[in-house]
Write an enzyme that holds these catalytic residues in place. Structure first.
Site, short mmCIF file in Angstrom:
data_model
loop_
_atom_site.label_atom_id
_atom_site.label_comp_id
_atom_site.label_asym_id
_atom_site.label_seq_id
_atom_site.Cartn_x
_atom_site.Cartn_y
_atom_site.Cartn_z
CG ASP A 47 -38.18 65.89 23.45
OD1 ASP A 47 -39.10 66.72 23.50
OD2 ASP A 47 -36.98 66.20 23.50
CE1 TYR A 75 -35.55 65.18 31.89
CE2 TYR A 75 -34.57 66.82 33.33
CZ TYR A 75 -35.64 66.35 32.60
OH TYR A 75 -36.83 67.05 32.61
CG ASP A 89 -33.67 64.69 19.04
OD1 ASP A 89 -33.60 64.76 17.79
OD2 ASP A 89 -34.76 64.69 19.65
NE ARG A 181 -35.13 68.24 22.41
CZ ARG A 181 -35.91 69.04 21.70
NH1 ARG A 181 -35.66 69.25 20.41
NH2 ARG A 181 -36.95 69.63 22.25
#
Length: 304
Positions: A47, A75, A89, A181
């Site tokens: 993103d 992550y 987000d 997310r």
């Protein structure tokens, strides 16, 4: 008469440490321009607000993209507790809030349901296709969609820190197709407080590490120079997750023409593997009784 493709026939991998505020597509474009490369693509989008590993494949390395896309990834991210957003987000609009905040013990207990083989519904703002259109395009038009859940394997999901009652920092190692997310959204719902991603960083993707990545600013500074080309990793870096076999000289010739070729190795029948000859990748295919049956063939110069 067919036109030749513009640019140089450069092949290899460039690991970029993507900053926030730039799209993955823009980074690919910058890399392709800086190296004057004929062909470039990435192995898994990030993103715009996310940072970390963006692996860029050039030339023949684009044939190995699926093996990095399918690889395990790690992550680090922070979840803002107490609010849900329409994008899941911090870039999105707050659509609901809650005053309750979970304890550390409650967070630890809730994480268990997000480990192992799980089903995950993608965010409304995602690249999933709905009736031929991207979900994020429909979401921008205000349409609410019932997106189908998708399988995801989560190898690890652990608390790294608790900066405040309103935030928790997590680390996740997962397989292909994971949406951080969605993890933040669903964890917030499971805790009864709601949640969304505050920030997100891809620490590693398959064999590629963020600390080894180059920044877009450095790419621009070194553009069109041998120094930037020297930062390229070989095509073979994208194949480290597959078994390797050695092609015989005759086998290498046959594989190079797309035919089954003899290799030196002893793998179970049907195993996907890659064949090397004189240190370079020749083909990826299935091993069958001493031969590799190629699915992808590489056109690479001899090793220097």
């Amino acid at each position: 008469m067919a036109r030749g493709r513009k640019g140089n026939p450069i092949s290899g991998w460039l690991v970029v440490d993507k900053p926030a505020g730039v799209t993955s597509t823009a980074v690919v474009g910058k890399v392709r321009w800086a190296l004057n490369a004929q062909k470039a693509g990435h192995a898994g989008t990030l993103d715009p607000a996310a940072t970390g590993v963006l692996a860029i494949a050039l030339g023949e390395a684009t044939k190995t993209v699926p093996y990095i896309t399918d690889a395990t990834k790690c992550y680090r991210f922070v979840v803002n507790l107490g609010a849900a957003t329409n994008t899941d987000d911090a870039e999105g609009e707050v659509i609901a809030t809650r005053d309750s905040r979970p304890s550390d013990a409650e967070i630890e207990a809730a994480l268990g349901q997000f480990r192992g083989d799980i089903q995950q519904v993608p965010p409304q703002f995602s690249a999933v296709r709905v009736d031929g259109e991207r979900a994020y395009d429909l979401a921008r038009e205000g349409e609410q969609m019932e997106l189908a859940a998708r399988p995801l394997f989560v190898e690890k999901l652990e608390v790294i820190s608790r900066p405040s009652a309103d935030q928790v920092e997590l680390e996740m190692i997962c397989g292909k197709g994971g949406y951080v997310r969605s993890i933040a959204r669903d964890l917030g719902e499971a805790l009864g407080c709601l949640g969304h991603v505050a920030w997100l960083r891809r620490v590693w993707s398959g064999p590629f590490r963020a600390e080894e990545g180059i920044s877009p600013d450095e790419i621009e500074r070194l553009s069109r120079t041998p120094e930037l080309e020297a930062r390229l990793l070989p095509v073979e870096a994208g194949l480290t997750g597959l078994p390797r076999v050695e092609a015989t000289p005759e086998g290498a010739v046959r594989l190079g023409h797309g035919n089954p070729g003899m290799v030196l190795g002893n793998l179970p029948w049907g195993t996907e593997a890659w064949a090397a000859f004189e240190g370079r990748a020749v083909a990826v295919g299935r091993y069958q009784s001493g031969e590799l049956h190629p699915a992808r063939v590489f056109v690479l110069p001899p090793a220097r």
